[in-house]
Design a protein around this motif. Structure first.
Motif, PDB file in Angstrom:
ATOM      1  N   TYR A 190      54.671  -4.447  25.483  1.00  0.00           N
ATOM      2  CA  TYR A 190      54.117  -4.775  26.550  1.00  0.00           C
ATOM      3  C   TYR A 190      54.665  -4.361  28.003  1.00  0.00           C
ATOM      4  CZ  TYR A 190      51.667  -8.071  23.501  1.00  0.00           C
ATOM      5  OH  TYR A 190      50.998  -8.613  22.517  1.00  0.00           O
ATOM      6  N   GLY A 191      55.683  -3.369  27.847  1.00  0.00           N
ATOM      7  CA  GLY A 191      56.317  -2.714  29.154  1.00  0.00           C
ATOM      8  C   GLY A 191      56.901  -3.660  29.893  1.00  0.00           C
ATOM      9  N   ASN A 192      57.455  -4.825  29.325  1.00  0.00           N
ATOM     10  CA  ASN A 192      57.802  -5.901  30.109  1.00  0.00           C
ATOM     11  C   ASN A 192      59.228  -6.369  29.511  1.00  0.00           C
ATOM     12  OD1 ASN A 192      58.538  -8.312  31.332  1.00  0.00           O
ATOM     13  ND2 ASN A 192      56.542  -8.802  31.733  1.00  0.00           N
ATOM     14  N   PRO A 193      60.293  -6.163  30.058  1.00  0.00           N
ATOM     15  CA  PRO A 193      61.838  -6.587  29.559  1.00  0.00           C
ATOM     16  C   PRO A 193      61.875  -7.931  29.981  1.00  0.00           C
ATOM     17  CG  PRO A 193      62.082  -5.290  31.551  1.00  0.00           C
ATOM     18  CD  PRO A 193      60.486  -5.183  31.470  1.00  0.00           C
ATOM     19  N   PHE A 194      61.140  -8.650  30.536  1.00  0.00           N
ATOM     20  CA  PHE A 194      61.283 -10.101  31.173  1.00  0.00           C
ATOM     21  C   PHE A 194      60.735 -11.017  30.247  1.00  0.00           C
ATOM     22  CE2 PHE A 194      62.108  -7.330  34.750  1.00  0.00           C
ATOM     23  CZ  PHE A 194      63.321  -7.389  35.044  1.00  0.00           C
ATOM     24  N   LEU A 195      60.268 -10.844  28.981  1.00  0.00           N
ATOM     25  CA  LEU A 195      59.657 -11.795  28.082  1.00  0.00           C
ATOM     26  C   LEU A 195      60.658 -12.982  28.287  1.00  0.00           C
ATOM     27  CD1 LEU A 195      58.493  -9.471  25.294  1.00  0.00           C
ATOM     28  CD2 LEU A 195      57.121 -10.216  27.394  1.00  0.00           C
ATOM     29  N   PRO A 196      60.162 -14.198  27.927  1.00  0.00           N
ATOM     30  CA  PRO A 196      61.211 -15.414  28.181  1.00  0.00           C
ATOM     31  C   PRO A 196      62.320 -15.328  27.049  1.00  0.00           C
ATOM     32  CG  PRO A 196      58.586 -16.060  28.441  1.00  0.00           C
ATOM     33  CD  PRO A 196      58.622 -14.632  28.020  1.00  0.00           C
ATOM     34  N   PRO A 197      62.082 -14.826  25.743  1.00  0.00           N
ATOM     35  CA  PRO A 197      63.195 -14.870  25.098  1.00  0.00           C
ATOM     36  C   PRO A 197      64.407 -13.849  25.244  1.00  0.00           C
ATOM     37  CG  PRO A 197      61.134 -14.661  23.627  1.00  0.00           C
ATOM     38  CD  PRO A 197      60.595 -14.664  25.044  1.00  0.00           C
ATOM     39  N   LEU A 198      63.912 -12.931  26.115  1.00  0.00           N
ATOM     40  CA  LEU A 198      64.841 -11.849  26.545  1.00  0.00           C
ATOM     41  C   LEU A 198      65.484 -12.284  27.765  1.00  0.00           C
ATOM     42  CD1 LEU A 198      62.853  -8.824  25.846  1.00  0.00           C
ATOM     43  CD2 LEU A 198      64.571  -9.675  24.396  1.00  0.00           C
ATOM     44  N   VAL A 199      65.069 -13.303  28.436  1.00  0.00           N
ATOM     45  CA  VAL A 199      65.682 -13.594  29.726  1.00  0.00           C
ATOM     46  C   VAL A 199      66.480 -15.008  29.815  1.00  0.00           C
ATOM     47  CG1 VAL A 199      64.207 -12.492  31.277  1.00  0.00           C
ATOM     48  CG2 VAL A 199      63.706 -14.596  30.907  1.00  0.00           C
ATOM     49  N   GLU A 200      66.217 -15.522  28.411  1.00  0.00           N
ATOM     50  CA  GLU A 200      66.980 -16.851  27.877  1.00  0.00           C
ATOM     51  C   GLU A 200      68.636 -16.820  28.277  1.00  0.00           C
ATOM     52  OE1 GLU A 200      65.240 -20.039  25.154  1.00  0.00           O
ATOM     53  OE2 GLU A 200      65.793 -18.096  24.070  1.00  0.00           O
ATOM     54  N   THR A 201      69.395 -17.879  28.400  1.00  0.00           N
ATOM     55  CA  THR A 201      70.598 -17.848  28.410  1.00  0.00           C
ATOM     56  C   THR A 201      71.136 -18.605  27.120  1.00  0.00           C
ATOM     57  OG1 THR A 201      70.773 -19.832  29.447  1.00  0.00           O
ATOM     58  CG2 THR A 201      70.630 -17.788  30.932  1.00  0.00           C
ATOM     59  N   VAL A 202      72.483 -18.412  27.027  1.00  0.00           N
ATOM     60  CA  VAL A 202      72.936 -19.373  25.671  1.00  0.00           C
ATOM     61  C   VAL A 202      73.113 -20.679  25.942  1.00  0.00           C
ATOM     62  CG1 VAL A 202      75.459 -19.032  26.494  1.00  0.00           C
ATOM     63  CG2 VAL A 202      74.952 -19.268  23.850  1.00  0.00           C
ATOM     64  N   GLU A 203      72.983 -21.043  27.227  1.00  0.00           N
ATOM     65  CA  GLU A 203      73.208 -22.301  27.508  1.00  0.00           C
ATOM     66  C   GLU A 203      71.458 -22.893  27.261  1.00  0.00           C
ATOM     67  OE1 GLU A 203      76.121 -20.773  29.600  1.00  0.00           O
ATOM     68  OE2 GLU A 203      74.228 -20.188  29.722  1.00  0.00           O
ATOM     69  N   ASP A 204      70.479 -21.875  27.622  1.00  0.00           N
ATOM     70  CA  ASP A 204      69.127 -22.218  27.284  1.00  0.00           C
ATOM     71  C   ASP A 204      68.905 -22.647  25.872  1.00  0.00           C
ATOM     72  OD1 ASP A 204      68.198 -22.087  30.243  1.00  0.00           O
ATOM     73  OD2 ASP A 204      67.770 -20.028  29.803  1.00  0.00           O
ATOM     74  N   VAL A 205      69.382 -21.737  25.034  1.00  0.00           N
ATOM     75  CA  VAL A 205      69.383 -21.783  23.597  1.00  0.00           C
ATOM     76  C   VAL A 205      69.947 -23.023  22.971  1.00  0.00           C
ATOM     77  CG1 VAL A 205      69.806 -20.913  21.414  1.00  0.00           C
ATOM     78  CG2 VAL A 205      69.201 -19.480  23.193  1.00  0.00           C
TER      79      VAL A 205
END
Length: 168
Positions: free
Chosen positions: A32-47
């Motif tokens: 998609y040419g987008n490095p900001f997909l939600p799983p890629l910007v999530e933090t360990v705290e989010d998980v």
């Protein structure tokens, strides 16, 4: 190959799940040419927060987490998401087994199972269709990304399973 063992994730798994998800979603980011997909910007705290609030499954081979996915019950619908299989383990039917394991978490009375993916994610779309999901509609996601929403009717036996609804 040994069969993966599916269990609910624990807060201590958050870092490994985050690493696995990032590895799995990098190909989607490239597509998609987008490095900001939600799983890629999530933090360990989010998980860790997700692990505490909804069903987060992990697939284990030995001591390694090789796949993960999430399920959130909303009334009579179970929403599946953040499905990820380690890149070196893809193509071994682990994703299919992961989805089946997530579907088994549906609470009693669940009528529908839903998920979504990007319109360009053809392998995902083929997998979901093979597992009985049908497209319901399309809509915008992040800029330049069209999402495909899919649904299937919950199996009566899984909706009434004694395991259904266990956990969070």
């Amino acid at each position: 190959m040994l069969e993966p063992r599916f269990t609910l994730a624990e807060p201590a798994d958050a870092g490994e799940i985050l690493t696995l998800s990032r590895g799995a979603y990098i190909s989607e980011a490239q597509l998609y040419g987008n490095p900001f997909l939600p799983p890629l910007v999530e933090t360990v705290e989010d998980v860790a927060k997700a692990i505490g609030e909804i069903h987060v499954l992990k697939a284990m081979l030995g001591t390694r987490i090789v796949a993960t996915g999430r399920a959130r019950q909303d009334g009579d619908t179970l929403h599946l998401g953040r499905l990820a299989v380690a890149p070196d383990m893809q193509g071994r039917k682990i994703g299919s087994r992961l989805i089946t394991a997530l579907e088994a978490l549906a609470a009693e009375g669940t009528r529908h199972l839903e998920l979504f993916t990007g319109a360009k994610s053809e392998p995902n779309l083929r997998l979901y269709k093979r597992l009985g999901y049908n497209e319901t509609h399309r809509g915008p996601g992040l800029p330049g990304i069209e999402l495909v929403y899919l649904r299937k009717t919950a199996a009566a036996e899984s909706a009434a399973s004694p395991r259904a609804g266990a956990g969070r």
